[in-house]
Design a protein around this motif. Sequence first.
Motif, PDB file in Angstrom:
ATOM      1  N   CYS A 100     -28.995 -32.659  35.060  1.00 49.50           N
ATOM      2  CA  CYS A 100     -28.971 -31.645  36.123  1.00 49.50           C
ATOM      3  C   CYS A 100     -27.553 -31.124  36.351  1.00 49.50           C
ATOM      4  CB  CYS A 100     -29.519 -32.212  37.422  1.00 49.50           C
ATOM      5  SG  CYS A 100     -31.292 -32.351  37.464  1.00 49.50           S
ATOM      6  N   HIS A 101     -26.581 -32.019  36.404  1.00 47.86           N
ATOM      7  CA  HIS A 101     -25.195 -31.612  36.642  1.00 47.86           C
ATOM      8  C   HIS A 101     -24.589 -30.886  35.444  1.00 47.86           C
ATOM      9  CE1 HIS A 101     -25.485 -33.978  40.253  1.00 47.86           C
ATOM     10  NE2 HIS A 101     -24.345 -33.460  40.635  1.00 47.86           N
ATOM     11  N   MET A 102     -25.163 -31.081  34.267  1.00 50.34           N
ATOM     12  CA  MET A 102     -24.700 -30.362  33.083  1.00 50.34           C
ATOM     13  C   MET A 102     -25.342 -28.982  32.984  1.00 50.34           C
ATOM     14  SD  MET A 102     -24.825 -33.604  30.498  1.00 50.34           S
ATOM     15  CE  MET A 102     -24.857 -32.665  29.020  1.00 50.34           C
ATOM     16  N   GLY A 103     -26.396 -28.736  33.758  1.00 47.61           N
ATOM     17  CA  GLY A 103     -27.071 -27.453  33.732  1.00 47.61           C
ATOM     18  C   GLY A 103     -28.190 -27.354  32.709  1.00 47.61           C
ATOM     19  N   ILE A 104     -28.570 -28.459  32.109  1.00 44.50           N
ATOM     20  CA  ILE A 104     -29.650 -28.454  31.125  1.00 44.50           C
ATOM     21  C   ILE A 104     -31.004 -28.485  31.830  1.00 44.50           C
ATOM     22  CG2 ILE A 104     -30.685 -29.783  29.238  1.00 44.50           C
ATOM     23  CD1 ILE A 104     -27.818 -30.641  28.505  1.00 44.50           C
ATOM     24  N   VAL A 105     -31.078 -29.224  32.924  1.00 42.90           N
ATOM     25  CA  VAL A 105     -32.280 -29.332  33.737  1.00 42.90           C
ATOM     26  C   VAL A 105     -31.966 -28.775  35.121  1.00 42.90           C
ATOM     27  CG1 VAL A 105     -33.901 -30.979  34.785  1.00 42.90           C
ATOM     28  CG2 VAL A 105     -33.113 -31.345  32.469  1.00 42.90           C
ATOM     29  N   VAL A 106     -32.924 -28.063  35.723  1.00 43.32           N
ATOM     30  CA  VAL A 106     -32.745 -27.474  37.048  1.00 43.32           C
ATOM     31  C   VAL A 106     -33.676 -28.186  38.019  1.00 43.32           C
ATOM     32  CG1 VAL A 106     -32.916 -25.367  38.414  1.00 43.32           C
ATOM     33  CG2 VAL A 106     -32.175 -25.255  36.037  1.00 43.32           C
ATOM     34  N   ARG A 107     -33.104 -28.595  39.158  1.00 43.24           N
ATOM     35  CA  ARG A 107     -33.916 -29.249  40.181  1.00 43.24           C
ATOM     36  C   ARG A 107     -34.538 -28.190  41.077  1.00 43.24           C
ATOM     37  NH1 ARG A 107     -31.666 -33.713  44.359  1.00 43.24           N
ATOM     38  NH2 ARG A 107     -31.164 -31.930  45.626  1.00 43.24           N
ATOM     39  N   GLY A 108     -35.848 -28.302  41.307  1.00 39.46           N
ATOM     40  CA  GLY A 108     -36.573 -27.343  42.136  1.00 39.46           C
ATOM     41  C   GLY A 108     -36.827 -27.887  43.528  1.00 39.46           C
ATOM     42  N   PHE A 160     -22.715 -36.335  19.974  1.00 35.72           N
ATOM     43  CA  PHE A 160     -23.061 -35.366  21.005  1.00 35.72           C
ATOM     44  C   PHE A 160     -21.978 -34.297  21.050  1.00 35.72           C
ATOM     45  CE2 PHE A 160     -25.171 -39.259  22.258  1.00 35.72           C
ATOM     46  CZ  PHE A 160     -26.435 -38.808  22.576  1.00 35.72           C
ATOM     47  N   HIS A 161     -22.365 -33.082  20.706  1.00 33.73           N
ATOM     48  CA  HIS A 161     -21.468 -31.929  20.771  1.00 33.73           C
ATOM     49  C   HIS A 161     -22.326 -30.715  21.102  1.00 33.73           C
ATOM     50  CE1 HIS A 161     -18.198 -29.204  19.993  1.00 33.73           C
ATOM     51  NE2 HIS A 161     -18.948 -28.534  19.149  1.00 33.73           N
ATOM     52  N   GLY A 162     -22.064 -30.121  22.231  1.00 36.83           N
ATOM     53  CA  GLY A 162     -22.871 -28.984  22.648  1.00 36.83           C
ATOM     54  C   GLY A 162     -24.124 -29.428  23.382  1.00 36.83           C
ATOM     55  N   LYS A 163     -25.026 -28.491  23.582  1.00 40.40           N
ATOM     56  CA  LYS A 163     -26.209 -28.709  24.409  1.00 40.40           C
ATOM     57  C   LYS A 163     -27.370 -29.378  23.661  1.00 40.40           C
ATOM     58  CE  LYS A 163     -28.842 -25.936  27.680  1.00 40.40           C
ATOM     59  NZ  LYS A 163     -29.070 -24.594  28.211  1.00 40.40           N
ATOM     60  N   LYS A 164     -27.518 -29.109  22.380  1.00 39.48           N
ATOM     61  CA  LYS A 164     -28.689 -29.517  21.607  1.00 39.48           C
ATOM     62  C   LYS A 164     -28.909 -31.044  21.563  1.00 39.48           C
ATOM     63  CE  LYS A 164     -31.112 -28.231  17.418  1.00 39.48           C
ATOM     64  NZ  LYS A 164     -31.056 -27.501  16.177  1.00 39.48           N
ATOM     65  N   PRO A 165     -27.882 -31.879  21.334  1.00 36.34           N
ATOM     66  CA  PRO A 165     -28.135 -33.333  21.297  1.00 36.34           C
ATOM     67  C   PRO A 165     -28.605 -33.896  22.637  1.00 36.34           C
ATOM     68  CG  PRO A 165     -26.002 -32.824  20.343  1.00 36.34           C
ATOM     69  CD  PRO A 165     -26.512 -31.571  20.936  1.00 36.34           C
ATOM     70  N   TYR A 166     -28.116 -33.333  23.738  1.00 39.70           N
ATOM     71  CA  TYR A 166     -28.551 -33.805  25.054  1.00 39.70           C
ATOM     72  C   TYR A 166     -29.993 -33.378  25.327  1.00 39.70           C
ATOM     73  CZ  TYR A 166     -23.646 -34.840  25.809  1.00 39.70           C
ATOM     74  OH  TYR A 166     -22.382 -35.345  25.687  1.00 39.70           O
ATOM     75  N   VAL A 167     -30.368 -32.173  24.873  1.00 42.24           N
ATOM     76  CA  VAL A 167     -31.747 -31.702  25.033  1.00 42.24           C
ATOM     77  C   VAL A 167     -32.693 -32.580  24.219  1.00 42.24           C
ATOM     78  CG1 VAL A 167     -33.301 -29.758  24.604  1.00 42.24           C
ATOM     79  CG2 VAL A 167     -31.051 -29.344  25.586  1.00 42.24           C
ATOM     80  N   SER A 168     -32.239 -33.121  23.097  1.00 45.17           N
ATOM     81  CA  SER A 168     -33.096 -33.973  22.272  1.00 45.17           C
ATOM     82  C   SER A 168     -33.423 -35.305  22.960  1.00 45.17           C
ATOM     83  CB  SER A 168     -32.439 -34.234  20.918  1.00 45.17           C
ATOM     84  OG  SER A 168     -31.304 -35.061  21.074  1.00 45.17           O
ATOM     85  N   THR A 191     -21.287 -40.276  34.032  1.00 42.22           N
ATOM     86  CA  THR A 191     -21.422 -39.603  35.315  1.00 42.22           C
ATOM     87  C   THR A 191     -20.138 -38.894  35.739  1.00 42.22           C
ATOM     88  OG1 THR A 191     -20.920 -41.664  36.448  1.00 42.22           O
ATOM     89  CG2 THR A 191     -23.241 -41.094  36.192  1.00 42.22           C
ATOM     90  N   GLY A 192     -19.008 -39.442  35.426  1.00 41.87           N
ATOM     91  CA  GLY A 192     -17.739 -38.810  35.781  1.00 41.87           C
ATOM     92  C   GLY A 192     -17.313 -37.718  34.816  1.00 41.87           C
ATOM     93  N   LEU A 193     -17.986 -37.610  33.676  1.00 40.76           N
ATOM     94  CA  LEU A 193     -17.606 -36.637  32.652  1.00 40.76           C
ATOM     95  C   LEU A 193     -18.563 -35.453  32.554  1.00 40.76           C
ATOM     96  CD1 LEU A 193     -16.753 -39.134  29.785  1.00 40.76           C
ATOM     97  CD2 LEU A 193     -15.153 -37.987  31.282  1.00 40.76           C
ATOM     98  N   CYS A 194     -19.510 -35.328  33.475  1.00 41.01           N
ATOM     99  CA  CYS A 194     -20.534 -34.272  33.370  1.00 41.01           C
ATOM    100  C   CYS A 194     -19.933 -32.879  33.242  1.00 41.01           C
ATOM    101  CB  CYS A 194     -21.466 -34.318  34.574  1.00 41.01           C
ATOM    102  SG  CYS A 194     -22.630 -35.661  34.492  1.00 41.01           S
ATOM    103  N   GLY A 195     -18.799 -32.662  33.848  1.00 39.12           N
ATOM    104  CA  GLY A 195     -18.181 -31.341  33.809  1.00 39.12           C
ATOM    105  C   GLY A 195     -17.648 -30.940  32.446  1.00 39.12           C
ATOM    106  N   ILE A 196     -17.301 -31.889  31.614  1.00 42.33           N
ATOM    107  CA  ILE A 196     -16.700 -31.552  30.317  1.00 42.33           C
ATOM    108  C   ILE A 196     -17.585 -31.889  29.119  1.00 42.33           C
ATOM    109  CG2 ILE A 196     -14.361 -31.795  31.190  1.00 42.33           C
ATOM    110  CD1 ILE A 196     -14.257 -34.477  29.635  1.00 42.33           C
ATOM    111  N   LEU A 197     -18.763 -32.438  29.349  1.00 38.55           N
ATOM    112  CA  LEU A 197     -19.615 -32.844  28.234  1.00 38.55           C
ATOM    113  C   LEU A 197     -20.062 -31.678  27.356  1.00 38.55           C
ATOM    114  CD1 LEU A 197     -21.831 -35.593  29.863  1.00 38.55           C
ATOM    115  CD2 LEU A 197     -20.010 -35.900  28.205  1.00 38.55           C
ATOM    116  N   LEU A 198     -20.211 -30.497  27.928  1.00 39.47           N
ATOM    117  CA  LEU A 198     -20.649 -29.338  27.154  1.00 39.47           C
ATOM    118  C   LEU A 198     -19.491 -28.459  26.705  1.00 39.47           C
ATOM    119  CD1 LEU A 198     -23.866 -28.311  29.118  1.00 39.47           C
ATOM    120  CD2 LEU A 198     -23.679 -29.647  27.020  1.00 39.47           C
ATOM    121  N   ASP A 199     -18.271 -28.939  26.856  1.00 44.33           N
ATOM    122  CA  ASP A 199     -17.095 -28.188  26.415  1.00 44.33           C
ATOM    123  C   ASP A 199     -17.089 -28.083  24.892  1.00 44.33           C
ATOM    124  OD1 ASP A 199     -13.947 -28.204  25.679  1.00 44.33           O
ATOM    125  OD2 ASP A 199     -14.284 -27.262  27.633  1.00 44.33           O
TER     126      ASP A 199
END
Length: 166
Positions: free
Chosen positions: A146-154, A99-107, A39-47
């Motif tokens: 959501c905070h990583m930008g993979i999912v968008v809250r409506g 986990f590196h990039g967006k694809k592993p989190y999307v899986s 939760t504290g690393l959401c900003g850098i997980l997709l770096d």
Amino acid sequence: MVYPLATEKYIETRTLDGKTRRRKSPTKKNIYSIFRELTGLCGILLDKKFYLEVPEIIMTEERTETEDAVQSKNGRRRFKKNWTKTGKRLEELKNTHVFHGKKPYVSLIPSGLDEIFTFTDFFTEIKKKEPHVKTDEARLALWCLCHMGIVVRGEKKGRSYTYSLN
């Protein structure tokens, strides 16, 4: 960054007379348990330079029985116990998630979801794949995604929000 995840845990207690007792711990961990730490690393997980390696392990926690009830070394126990932790031991390495990039989190997002879904839909689909997932773990996973930008809250639908993939 390496974060070992103990999916199975055994507790081995050395008694006062020198014998050892071994039992399986009732705690159940899964890949969705890592989101409490993320939760504290959401900003850098997709770096581009950030790699997260999560090895699933089987471990043994070693304890030593004492005559009197004692406080833990760091004073975190509210009630004293008649044992102290003496160490941890790696028993087996099961498999490793990188986990590196967006694809592993999307899986980690279940494939049976509609284009627009609620948390309840998300949780029931995860529960089909991982039966030991708790509600809090799934909620934290969706929050991090959501905070990583993979999912968008409506907008709200009844009492719950709707989500969609970005």
